[in-house]
Design a protein around this motif. Structure first.
Motif, PDB file in Angstrom:
ATOM      1  N   LYS A  43     -52.666 -41.879  22.376  1.00 14.82           N
ATOM      2  CA  LYS A  43     -51.423 -40.995  21.796  1.00 14.82           C
ATOM      3  C   LYS A  43     -50.802 -39.797  22.397  1.00 14.82           C
ATOM      4  CE  LYS A  43     -52.504 -42.547  17.020  1.00 14.82           C
ATOM      5  NZ  LYS A  43     -53.394 -43.109  16.952  1.00 14.82           N
ATOM      6  N   ASN A  44     -49.533 -39.488  21.935  1.00 12.71           N
ATOM      7  CA  ASN A  44     -48.687 -38.422  22.559  1.00 12.71           C
ATOM      8  C   ASN A  44     -49.389 -37.155  22.428  1.00 12.71           C
ATOM      9  OD1 ASN A  44     -46.708 -39.674  23.859  1.00 12.71           O
ATOM     10  ND2 ASN A  44     -45.898 -40.258  21.831  1.00 12.71           N
ATOM     11  N   PHE A  45     -49.132 -36.274  23.109  1.00 14.01           N
ATOM     12  CA  PHE A  45     -49.608 -34.732  22.997  1.00 14.01           C
ATOM     13  C   PHE A  45     -48.621 -33.662  23.442  1.00 14.01           C
ATOM     14  CE2 PHE A  45     -53.622 -36.911  23.474  1.00 14.01           C
ATOM     15  CZ  PHE A  45     -54.577 -36.129  22.668  1.00 14.01           C
ATOM     16  N   GLY A  46     -48.293 -32.726  22.817  1.00 14.33           N
ATOM     17  CA  GLY A  46     -47.422 -31.822  22.933  1.00 14.33           C
ATOM     18  C   GLY A  46     -47.910 -30.458  22.706  1.00 14.33           C
ATOM     19  N   ILE A  47     -48.102 -29.839  23.711  1.00 15.54           N
ATOM     20  CA  ILE A  47     -48.966 -28.516  23.786  1.00 15.54           C
ATOM     21  C   ILE A  47     -48.161 -27.179  24.343  1.00 15.54           C
ATOM     22  CG2 ILE A  47     -50.790 -27.491  24.649  1.00 15.54           C
ATOM     23  CD1 ILE A  47     -52.014 -30.268  25.027  1.00 15.54           C
ATOM     24  N   THR A  48     -48.190 -26.309  23.563  1.00 18.04           N
ATOM     25  CA  THR A  48     -47.485 -24.871  23.853  1.00 18.04           C
ATOM     26  C   THR A  48     -48.468 -23.924  24.055  1.00 18.04           C
ATOM     27  OG1 THR A  48     -45.581 -25.584  22.474  1.00 18.04           O
ATOM     28  CG2 THR A  48     -45.604 -23.214  23.168  1.00 18.04           C
ATOM     29  N   ALA A  49     -48.317 -23.467  25.269  1.00 18.99           N
ATOM     30  CA  ALA A  49     -49.441 -22.316  25.509  1.00 18.99           C
ATOM     31  C   ALA A  49     -48.643 -20.971  25.998  1.00 18.99           C
ATOM     32  CB  ALA A  49     -50.442 -22.784  26.400  1.00 18.99           C
ATOM     33  N   TYR A  50     -49.000 -19.789  25.232  1.00 15.30           N
ATOM     34  CA  TYR A  50     -48.257 -18.544  25.636  1.00 15.30           C
ATOM     35  C   TYR A  50     -49.373 -17.990  26.533  1.00 15.30           C
ATOM     36  CZ  TYR A  50     -46.941 -13.773  25.675  1.00 15.30           C
ATOM     37  OH  TYR A  50     -46.136 -12.377  25.863  1.00 15.30           O
ATOM     38  N   GLN A  51     -48.863 -17.398  27.717  1.00 10.88           N
ATOM     39  CA  GLN A  51     -49.791 -16.699  28.651  1.00 10.88           C
ATOM     40  C   GLN A  51     -49.228 -15.230  28.899  1.00 10.88           C
ATOM     41  OE1 GLN A  51     -50.111 -18.928  32.343  1.00 10.88           O
ATOM     42  NE2 GLN A  51     -51.591 -20.098  31.253  1.00 10.88           N
ATOM     43  N   THR A  57     -44.400 -18.591  28.638  1.00  8.53           N
ATOM     44  CA  THR A  57     -44.852 -19.895  27.759  1.00  8.53           C
ATOM     45  C   THR A  57     -44.835 -21.199  28.633  1.00  8.53           C
ATOM     46  OG1 THR A  57     -43.869 -18.759  25.814  1.00  8.53           O
ATOM     47  CG2 THR A  57     -44.473 -21.079  25.559  1.00  8.53           C
ATOM     48  N   LEU A  58     -45.747 -21.946  28.193  1.00 10.67           N
ATOM     49  CA  LEU A  58     -46.041 -23.125  28.995  1.00 10.67           C
ATOM     50  C   LEU A  58     -45.778 -24.198  27.925  1.00 10.67           C
ATOM     51  CD1 LEU A  58     -49.257 -22.621  31.160  1.00 10.67           C
ATOM     52  CD2 LEU A  58     -46.872 -22.196  31.873  1.00 10.67           C
ATOM     53  N   ARG A  59     -44.965 -25.406  28.274  1.00 10.21           N
ATOM     54  CA  ARG A  59     -44.890 -26.470  27.544  1.00 10.21           C
ATOM     55  C   ARG A  59     -45.287 -27.674  28.149  1.00 10.21           C
ATOM     56  NH1 ARG A  59     -44.797 -28.285  22.275  1.00 10.21           N
ATOM     57  NH2 ARG A  59     -43.643 -30.239  22.282  1.00 10.21           N
ATOM     58  N   ILE A  60     -46.343 -28.409  27.673  1.00  9.65           N
ATOM     59  CA  ILE A  60     -46.727 -29.638  28.245  1.00  9.65           C
ATOM     60  C   ILE A  60     -46.754 -30.956  27.204  1.00  9.65           C
ATOM     61  CG2 ILE A  60     -48.998 -30.506  29.393  1.00  9.65           C
ATOM     62  CD1 ILE A  60     -49.957 -27.306  29.273  1.00  9.65           C
ATOM     63  N   ASP A  61     -46.169 -31.821  27.819  1.00 11.00           N
ATOM     64  CA  ASP A  61     -46.039 -33.147  26.994  1.00 11.00           C
ATOM     65  C   ASP A  61     -46.345 -34.274  28.075  1.00 11.00           C
ATOM     66  OD1 ASP A  61     -44.423 -31.967  24.765  1.00 11.00           O
ATOM     67  OD2 ASP A  61     -43.125 -31.617  26.003  1.00 11.00           O
ATOM     68  N   PHE A  62     -47.219 -35.124  27.175  1.00  9.20           N
ATOM     69  CA  PHE A  62     -47.816 -36.427  27.920  1.00  9.20           C
ATOM     70  C   PHE A  62     -48.118 -37.352  26.973  1.00  9.20           C
ATOM     71  CE2 PHE A  62     -51.069 -33.266  27.545  1.00  9.20           C
ATOM     72  CZ  PHE A  62     -52.276 -33.995  27.093  1.00  9.20           C
ATOM     73  N   HIS A  63     -48.299 -38.446  27.178  1.00  7.88           N
ATOM     74  CA  HIS A  63     -48.847 -39.673  26.738  1.00  7.88           C
ATOM     75  C   HIS A  63     -50.213 -39.731  27.403  1.00  7.88           C
ATOM     76  CE1 HIS A  63     -47.881 -42.805  23.653  1.00  7.88           C
ATOM     77  NE2 HIS A  63     -48.870 -43.211  24.155  1.00  7.88           N
ATOM     78  N   ILE A 132     -55.706 -41.924  31.895  1.00  7.23           N
ATOM     79  CA  ILE A 132     -54.211 -41.959  32.886  1.00  7.23           C
ATOM     80  C   ILE A 132     -53.074 -41.108  31.825  1.00  7.23           C
ATOM     81  CG2 ILE A 132     -52.318 -43.480  33.068  1.00  7.23           C
ATOM     82  CD1 ILE A 132     -54.440 -45.781  32.795  1.00  7.23           C
ATOM     83  N   PHE A 133     -52.300 -40.079  32.449  1.00  5.07           N
ATOM     84  CA  PHE A 133     -51.417 -39.431  32.027  1.00  5.07           C
ATOM     85  C   PHE A 133     -50.147 -40.267  32.389  1.00  5.07           C
ATOM     86  CE2 PHE A 133     -54.463 -36.203  32.297  1.00  5.07           C
ATOM     87  CZ  PHE A 133     -54.223 -35.182  31.381  1.00  5.07           C
ATOM     88  N   SER A 134     -49.179 -40.364  31.188  1.00  6.69           N
ATOM     89  CA  SER A 134     -47.964 -40.979  31.353  1.00  6.69           C
ATOM     90  C   SER A 134     -47.092 -40.239  30.780  1.00  6.69           C
ATOM     91  CB  SER A 134     -48.291 -42.357  30.433  1.00  6.69           C
ATOM     92  OG  SER A 134     -46.824 -43.015  30.487  1.00  6.69           O
ATOM     93  N   ASP A 135     -45.746 -40.250  31.451  1.00  5.69           N
ATOM     94  CA  ASP A 135     -44.832 -39.370  30.567  1.00  5.69           C
ATOM     95  C   ASP A 135     -44.970 -37.943  30.649  1.00  5.69           C
ATOM     96  OD1 ASP A 135     -43.459 -41.863  30.357  1.00  5.69           O
ATOM     97  OD2 ASP A 135     -44.036 -41.949  28.223  1.00  5.69           O
ATOM     98  N   TYR A 136     -45.683 -37.382  31.897  1.00  5.35           N
ATOM     99  CA  TYR A 136     -46.024 -36.030  32.059  1.00  5.35           C
ATOM    100  C   TYR A 136     -44.906 -35.084  32.244  1.00  5.35           C
ATOM    101  CZ  TYR A 136     -48.589 -32.092  33.265  1.00  5.35           C
ATOM    102  OH  TYR A 136     -49.338 -30.503  33.467  1.00  5.35           O
ATOM    103  N   SER A 137     -44.561 -34.157  31.320  1.00  3.64           N
ATOM    104  CA  SER A 137     -43.795 -32.973  31.573  1.00  3.64           C
ATOM    105  C   SER A 137     -44.522 -31.686  31.481  1.00  3.64           C
ATOM    106  CB  SER A 137     -42.877 -33.403  30.647  1.00  3.64           C
ATOM    107  OG  SER A 137     -41.757 -32.220  30.623  1.00  3.64           O
TER     108      SER A 137
END
Length: 141
Positions: A43-51, A57-63, A132-137
């Motif tokens: 599945k897809n993941f969308g993660i936001t992390a405040y440092q 703020t980090l935004r990480i999106d990937f499949h 495997i990371f796909s569509d990593y942003s």
């Protein structure tokens, strides 16, 4: 007390001959690891992390996909369905606790190893061969 250059060369050559004699043939290694594998969608993941230290703020999106031996596919799918929420939580915690250098690494090697190890630990068996990371942003604001 100190060996001569000829003695050092001779000792190195002897060690090389012993080492090559004990290594398995490449053909043997390929037959052991040439099992058919399948990609399974995690599945897809969308993660936001405040440092707070960097005030960013980090935004990480990937499949995410897992590589599993074809013979273990049904067992893996059953186990991952039973542990879906723990798996997702471990992936999110792993990425949120990662350093920016790990998140910007082109191969994402450390993240892949961490997720692989944690996934196999959750499943109780080493079923996953690679991740495997796909569509990593990755965006840092």
């Amino acid at each position: 007390m100190i060996p001569s250059p000829e003695d050092v060369i001779e000792a190195a050559e002897m060690r090389a001959r012993q080492h090559s004699a004990t290594e398995p043939d490449i053909e043997e290694l390929t037959t052991v690891t040439d099992k058919e594998t399948v990609e399974i969608d995690l599945k897809n993941f969308g993660i936001t992390a405040y440092q707070p230290l960097a005030n960013t703020t980090l935004r990480i999106d990937f499949h995410l996909y897992a590589m599993v031996n074809a013979e273990n596919q049904s067992e893996f799918e059953d186990l991952i369905a039973q542990n879906e929420h723990r798996f997702r939580e471990q992936v999110i915690v792993t990425l949120r606790s990662s350093e920016v250098s790990d998140l910007t690494d082109p191969s994402l090697g450390l993240l892949k190893r961490k997720i692989l190890e944690k996934t196999n630990r959750i499943l109780g068996k080493p079923l996953v061969k690679s991740v495997i990371f796909s569509d990593y942003s990755f965006i840092e604001q």
